[in-house]
Design a protein around this motif. Structure first.
Motif, PDB file in Angstrom:
ATOM      1  N   ALA A 400      86.335  47.951  54.440  1.00 11.48           N
ATOM      2  CA  ALA A 400      87.599  48.243  55.105  1.00 11.48           C
ATOM      3  C   ALA A 400      88.189  47.014  55.779  1.00 11.48           C
ATOM      4  O   ALA A 400      89.413  46.855  55.831  1.00 11.48           O
ATOM      5  N   ASP A 401      87.337  46.131  56.297  1.00 15.94           N
ATOM      6  CA  ASP A 401      87.835  44.919  56.953  1.00 15.94           C
ATOM      7  C   ASP A 401      88.527  43.985  55.972  1.00 15.94           C
ATOM      8  O   ASP A 401      89.374  43.187  56.353  1.00 15.94           O
ATOM      9  N   GLY A 402      88.139  44.049  54.702  1.00 12.10           N
ATOM     10  CA  GLY A 402      88.845  43.311  53.660  1.00 12.10           C
ATOM     11  C   GLY A 402      88.653  41.815  53.683  1.00 12.10           C
ATOM     12  O   GLY A 402      89.538  41.076  53.272  1.00 12.10           O
ATOM     13  N   GLY A 403      87.494  41.340  54.121  1.00  8.21           N
ATOM     14  CA  GLY A 403      87.230  39.916  54.155  1.00  8.21           C
ATOM     15  C   GLY A 403      86.104  39.520  53.224  1.00  8.21           C
ATOM     16  O   GLY A 403      85.996  40.007  52.091  1.00  8.21           O
ATOM     17  N   ILE A 404      85.228  38.640  53.733  1.00  8.36           N
ATOM     18  CA  ILE A 404      84.123  38.138  52.926  1.00  8.36           C
ATOM     19  C   ILE A 404      83.210  39.264  52.456  1.00  8.36           C
ATOM     20  O   ILE A 404      82.750  39.274  51.312  1.00  8.36           O
ATOM     21  N   GLY A 405      82.951  40.245  53.321  1.00  9.34           N
ATOM     22  CA  GLY A 405      82.091  41.366  52.941  1.00  9.34           C
ATOM     23  C   GLY A 405      82.638  42.150  51.766  1.00  9.34           C
ATOM     24  O   GLY A 405      81.879  42.619  50.914  1.00  9.34           O
ATOM     25  N   LEU A 406      83.953  42.300  51.701  1.00 11.09           N
ATOM     26  CA  LEU A 406      84.579  42.974  50.560  1.00 11.09           C
ATOM     27  C   LEU A 406      84.329  42.189  49.282  1.00 11.09           C
ATOM     28  O   LEU A 406      83.965  42.769  48.240  1.00 11.09           O
ATOM     29  N   VAL A 407      84.516  40.887  49.325  1.00  5.56           N
ATOM     30  CA  VAL A 407      84.331  40.060  48.119  1.00  5.56           C
ATOM     31  C   VAL A 407      82.875  40.081  47.669  1.00  5.56           C
ATOM     32  O   VAL A 407      82.574  40.187  46.469  1.00  5.56           O
ATOM     33  N   GLN A 408      81.936  40.016  48.612  1.00  7.00           N
ATOM     34  CA  GLN A 408      80.513  40.075  48.269  1.00  7.00           C
ATOM     35  C   GLN A 408      80.177  41.390  47.576  1.00  7.00           C
ATOM     36  O   GLN A 408      79.494  41.407  46.544  1.00  7.00           O
ATOM     37  N   SER A 409      80.646  42.497  48.135  1.00  2.75           N
ATOM     38  CA  SER A 409      80.342  43.816  47.560  1.00  2.75           C
ATOM     39  C   SER A 409      80.990  43.984  46.198  1.00  2.75           C
ATOM     40  O   SER A 409      80.375  44.511  45.259  1.00  2.75           O
ATOM     41  N   ALA A 410      82.236  43.546  46.068  1.00  4.67           N
ATOM     42  CA  ALA A 410      82.922  43.655  44.785  1.00  4.67           C
ATOM     43  C   ALA A 410      82.221  42.820  43.725  1.00  4.67           C
ATOM     44  O   ALA A 410      82.121  43.235  42.558  1.00  4.67           O
ATOM     45  N   SER A 411      81.721  41.655  44.114  1.00  4.12           N
ATOM     46  CA  SER A 411      81.011  40.807  43.155  1.00  4.12           C
ATOM     47  C   SER A 411      79.781  41.510  42.606  1.00  4.12           C
ATOM     48  O   SER A 411      79.512  41.489  41.398  1.00  4.12           O
ATOM     49  N   LEU A 412      79.024  42.185  43.478  1.00  2.15           N
ATOM     50  CA  LEU A 412      77.838  42.909  43.024  1.00  2.15           C
ATOM     51  C   LEU A 412      78.204  44.058  42.096  1.00  2.15           C
ATOM     52  O   LEU A 412      77.567  44.275  41.057  1.00  2.15           O
ATOM     53  N   LEU A 413      79.237  44.809  42.476  1.00  3.40           N
ATOM     54  CA  LEU A 413      79.647  45.967  41.674  1.00  3.40           C
ATOM     55  C   LEU A 413      80.173  45.534  40.308  1.00  3.40           C
ATOM     56  O   LEU A 413      79.797  46.095  39.271  1.00  3.40           O
ATOM     57  N   ILE A 414      81.029  44.526  40.285  1.00  2.00           N
ATOM     58  CA  ILE A 414      81.608  44.067  39.023  1.00  2.00           C
ATOM     59  C   ILE A 414      80.532  43.439  38.137  1.00  2.00           C
ATOM     60  O   ILE A 414      80.539  43.610  36.909  1.00  2.00           O
ATOM     61  N   SER A 415      79.588  42.723  38.751  1.00  2.00           N
ATOM     62  CA  SER A 415      78.493  42.143  37.959  1.00  2.00           C
ATOM     63  C   SER A 415      77.724  43.224  37.222  1.00  2.00           C
ATOM     64  O   SER A 415      77.353  43.056  36.045  1.00  2.00           O
ATOM     65  N   ASP A 416      77.464  44.339  37.901  1.00  2.00           N
ATOM     66  CA  ASP A 416      76.714  45.429  37.268  1.00  2.00           C
ATOM     67  C   ASP A 416      77.478  46.024  36.095  1.00  2.00           C
ATOM     68  O   ASP A 416      76.875  46.504  35.125  1.00  2.00           O
ATOM     69  N   LEU A 417      78.807  45.979  36.145  1.00  2.00           N
ATOM     70  CA  LEU A 417      79.622  46.437  35.018  1.00  2.00           C
ATOM     71  C   LEU A 417      79.629  45.406  33.892  1.00  2.00           C
ATOM     72  O   LEU A 417      79.398  45.736  32.718  1.00  2.00           O
ATOM     73  N   LEU A 418      79.870  44.147  34.229  1.00  2.00           N
ATOM     74  CA  LEU A 418      80.052  43.124  33.205  1.00  2.00           C
ATOM     75  C   LEU A 418      78.774  42.811  32.440  1.00  2.00           C
ATOM     76  O   LEU A 418      78.827  42.317  31.309  1.00  2.00           O
ATOM     77  N   GLN A 419      77.626  43.088  33.037  1.00  2.00           N
ATOM     78  CA  GLN A 419      76.369  42.806  32.340  1.00  2.00           C
ATOM     79  C   GLN A 419      76.211  43.658  31.089  1.00  2.00           C
ATOM     80  O   GLN A 419      75.477  43.291  30.165  1.00  2.00           O
ATOM     81  N   HIS A 420      76.910  44.786  31.011  1.00  2.00           N
ATOM     82  CA  HIS A 420      76.925  45.566  29.766  1.00  2.00           C
ATOM     83  C   HIS A 420      77.569  44.775  28.626  1.00  2.00           C
ATOM     84  O   HIS A 420      77.263  44.988  27.462  1.00  2.00           O
ATOM     85  N   TYR A 421      78.460  43.859  28.981  1.00  2.00           N
ATOM     86  CA  TYR A 421      79.192  43.087  27.981  1.00  2.00           C
ATOM     87  C   TYR A 421      78.575  41.710  27.750  1.00  2.00           C
ATOM     88  O   TYR A 421      79.151  40.880  27.045  1.00  2.00           O
ATOM     89  N   GLY A 422      77.431  41.453  28.376  1.00  2.00           N
ATOM     90  CA  GLY A 422      76.758  40.181  28.180  1.00  2.00           C
ATOM     91  C   GLY A 422      77.157  39.102  29.159  1.00  2.00           C
ATOM     92  O   GLY A 422      76.871  37.924  28.939  1.00  2.00           O
ATOM     93  N   LEU A 423      77.811  39.473  30.261  1.00  2.00           N
ATOM     94  CA  LEU A 423      78.181  38.519  31.305  1.00  2.00           C
ATOM     95  C   LEU A 423      77.328  38.768  32.542  1.00  2.00           C
ATOM     96  O   LEU A 423      77.202  39.915  32.995  1.00  2.00           O
ATOM     97  N   ALA A 424      76.791  37.714  33.130  1.00  2.00           N
ATOM     98  CA  ALA A 424      75.928  37.882  34.303  1.00  2.00           C
ATOM     99  C   ALA A 424      76.725  38.266  35.536  1.00  2.00           C
ATOM    100  O   ALA A 424      76.268  39.073  36.363  1.00  2.00           O
ATOM    101  N   GLU A 425      77.917  37.712  35.700  1.00  2.00           N
ATOM    102  CA  GLU A 425      78.729  37.972  36.887  1.00  2.00           C
ATOM    103  C   GLU A 425      80.163  37.551  36.596  1.00  2.00           C
ATOM    104  O   GLU A 425      80.427  36.817  35.634  1.00  2.00           O
ATOM    105  N   PRO A 426      81.107  37.992  37.428  1.00  2.00           N
ATOM    106  CA  PRO A 426      82.511  37.619  37.182  1.00  2.00           C
ATOM    107  C   PRO A 426      82.747  36.146  37.491  1.00  2.00           C
ATOM    108  O   PRO A 426      82.187  35.592  38.444  1.00  2.00           O
ATOM    109  N   ALA A 427      83.596  35.528  36.696  1.00  2.00           N
ATOM    110  CA  ALA A 427      83.921  34.122  36.916  1.00  2.00           C
ATOM    111  C   ALA A 427      84.835  33.933  38.118  1.00  2.00           C
ATOM    112  O   ALA A 427      84.980  32.823  38.627  1.00  2.00           O
ATOM    113  N   GLN A 428      85.455  35.017  38.595  1.00  2.00           N
ATOM    114  CA  GLN A 428      86.469  34.910  39.641  1.00  2.00           C
ATOM    115  C   GLN A 428      85.897  34.983  41.060  1.00  2.00           C
ATOM    116  O   GLN A 428      86.573  34.588  42.023  1.00  2.00           O
TER     117      GLN A 428
END
Length: 460
Positions: A400-428
């Motif tokens: 909810a604060d929308g800062g570094i904690g948001l980016v950290q959490s989103a990185s973990l969530l997106i990584s778990d999705l992208l690994q299905h496609y052969g990517l370890a983590e998002p480049a962004q």
């Protein structure tokens, strides 16, 4: 972890731990500081007799049975306006604090969690203002034990009301339902928002076939928002004027309607977005993910891929938006289960003669926009899928604060999705909470960079 009350903290100018006696005294006469569902002023201490103990238990239970909130002892409100009218310092000794805890423990069933914060009027003083912080409780409903009777209060605006028999039964049922597996809940709300998308898009749902991205959130300590005419009007007005998409300057949603135990937001202009805000603080987004044309490896590969810049932006935006609803409107707290799903809805040709066992949609790759030529994509990852899901957990307040904690959490969530496609983590994004500028293409790079600088998120 200390309880958080965003509206109250914004009013006070800091967290309950940080705010000072001087800041509290300055609330006298401030019309913005009037009592509400999450804020209750009490001039003196509660009496030590049974009537006083019962009154204290009632006020604590009313907050615990609602969205949670703060009792402020030492500020007396004007009964006509509910605005603080005077500072009336109370005793802050260990004995008095122990008396308060004992009164709550002996007069409430079950005993809710509370925290006490003392604000002395000067250094070394045992007089001042006392906070009794009462977070939204997973064990609600809490009953006040009054002789042989059990009564269930709940905060209602600036007053306290008593739950009816039907409301008590509903609250007990909700308590037991909250113990069920959160995975079932997050799957249901994900399914619901996809159904809403299908229903609103009608027969043209698969006409163009852009993939559907859904982002879902379920708090571990649910909240409770009443859905009635007043709340629907209030939330609709707030949301239709808000800009939840990161880096954008225009409102995302153009309409709102009521769903079963939720408010549904939608945009009837392409690209379409849908958000469902549930009364317990859960929520989900559904959005179309743009496709980029890419060079196929062979004739069997669909020459389009889902744009990863859009995926990352949508996940960041949805998580922040859903968490802010959960925390500020419903009183949800603690951690939250997160889920992201990318569903191909690109139809396979063949018309009505398609065999029953044939897949209906194409497996899709992920793509990133190439710098030259424009509007072309570069395939990223090694595999294509018709559907992929990612999971993570995060602190609601970080999202909810929308800062570094948001980016950290989103990185973990997106990584778990992208690994299905052969990517370890998002480049962004980086896992330490930074924005990686070189991982984005324009115009997303400029938009996200602007947002990151505004909220003090590092850009590398």
């Amino acid at each position: 972890m200390s309880p958080r009350f965003p509206r109250v903290e914004a009013l006070l100018g800091g967290s309950l731990e940080q705010v000072t006696y001087t800041q509290l005294a300055s609330l006298v006469g401030n019309p913005d500081a009037r009592e509400g569902e999450d804020l209750d002023y009490k001039g003196p201490h509660y009496n030590a007799d049974q009537a006083g103990r019962t009154e204290l238990a009632k006020d604590v239970a009313a907050l615990a049975n609602g969205t949670g909130g703060v009792l402020v002892l030492g500020l007396a409100e004007d009964r006509r306006t509910s605005i603080p009218g005077a500072v009336t310092p109370v005793e802050l000794t260990d004995g008095k604090l122990r008396q308060i805890r004992q009164a709550i423990a002996s007069n409430l069933r079950p005993t809710p969690r509370i925290e006490l914060f003392t604000k002395p009027d000067q250094s070394g003083s045992n007089q001042g203002i006392l906070f009794i912080a009462v977070p939204r409780s997973m064990d609600a409903p809490h009953a006040v034990v009054d002789q042989t009777r059990l009564a269930y209060p709940r905060r209602n605006g600036s007053t306290t009301a008593w739950l009816t028999e039907a409301e008590i039964a509903t609250a007990y049922r909700r308590r037991f339902e909250q113990l069920a597996d959160r995975t079932d809940r997050i799957s249901r709300i994900d399914h619901d928002v996809e159904e809403t998308a299908e229903r609103m898009e009608g027969s043209s749902f698969l006409e163009y076939g852009d993939p559907l991205l859904t982002v879902s959130l379920v708090p571990d300590v649910p909240g409770d928002m009443v859905i009635d005419h007043a709340s629907v009007q209030r939330v609709s007005a707030q949301e239709l004027a808000a800009i939840p998409l990161l880096g954008r300057t225009a409102a995302t949603f153009s309409g709102a309607m009521v769903g079963a135990r939720r408010i549904v937001l939608f945009d009837d202009r392409p690209p379409r977005y849908i958000a469902e805000l549930h009364s317990d603080g859960s929520g989900a987004w559904a959005a179309r993910t743009p496709m980029l044309e890419i060079s196929p490896d062979d004739s069997s590969t669909w020459p389009y891929g889902a744009d990863t810049d859009s995926i990352v932006t949508l996940v960041l935006s949805a998580l922040r938006h859903l968490a802010q609803h959960a925390v500020t409107r419903t009183g949800a707290a603690g951690t939250a289960a997160l889920r992201v799903r990318l569903e191909s809805q690109t139809p396979i040709g063949g018309g009505p003669m398609r065999l029953p066992n044939m897949p209906r949609t194409r497996a899709i790759h992920l793509a990133h926009e190439a710098l030259v030529p424009q509007e072309m994509g570069v395939r990223v990852g090694t595999t294509a899928h018709r559907s992929a899901v990612g999971y993570a957990h995060a602190l609601l307040n970080d999202l909810a604060d929308g800062g570094i904690g948001l980016v950290q959490s989103a990185s973990l969530l997106i990584s778990d999705l992208l690994q299905h496609y052969g990517l370890a983590e998002p480049a962004q994004l980086s896992r330490d909470g930074s924005i990686i500028a070189g991982g984005w293409s324009e115009p997303e790079r400029t938009q996200i960079r602007t947002w990151a600088q505004h909220v003090s998120v590092p850009v590398i």
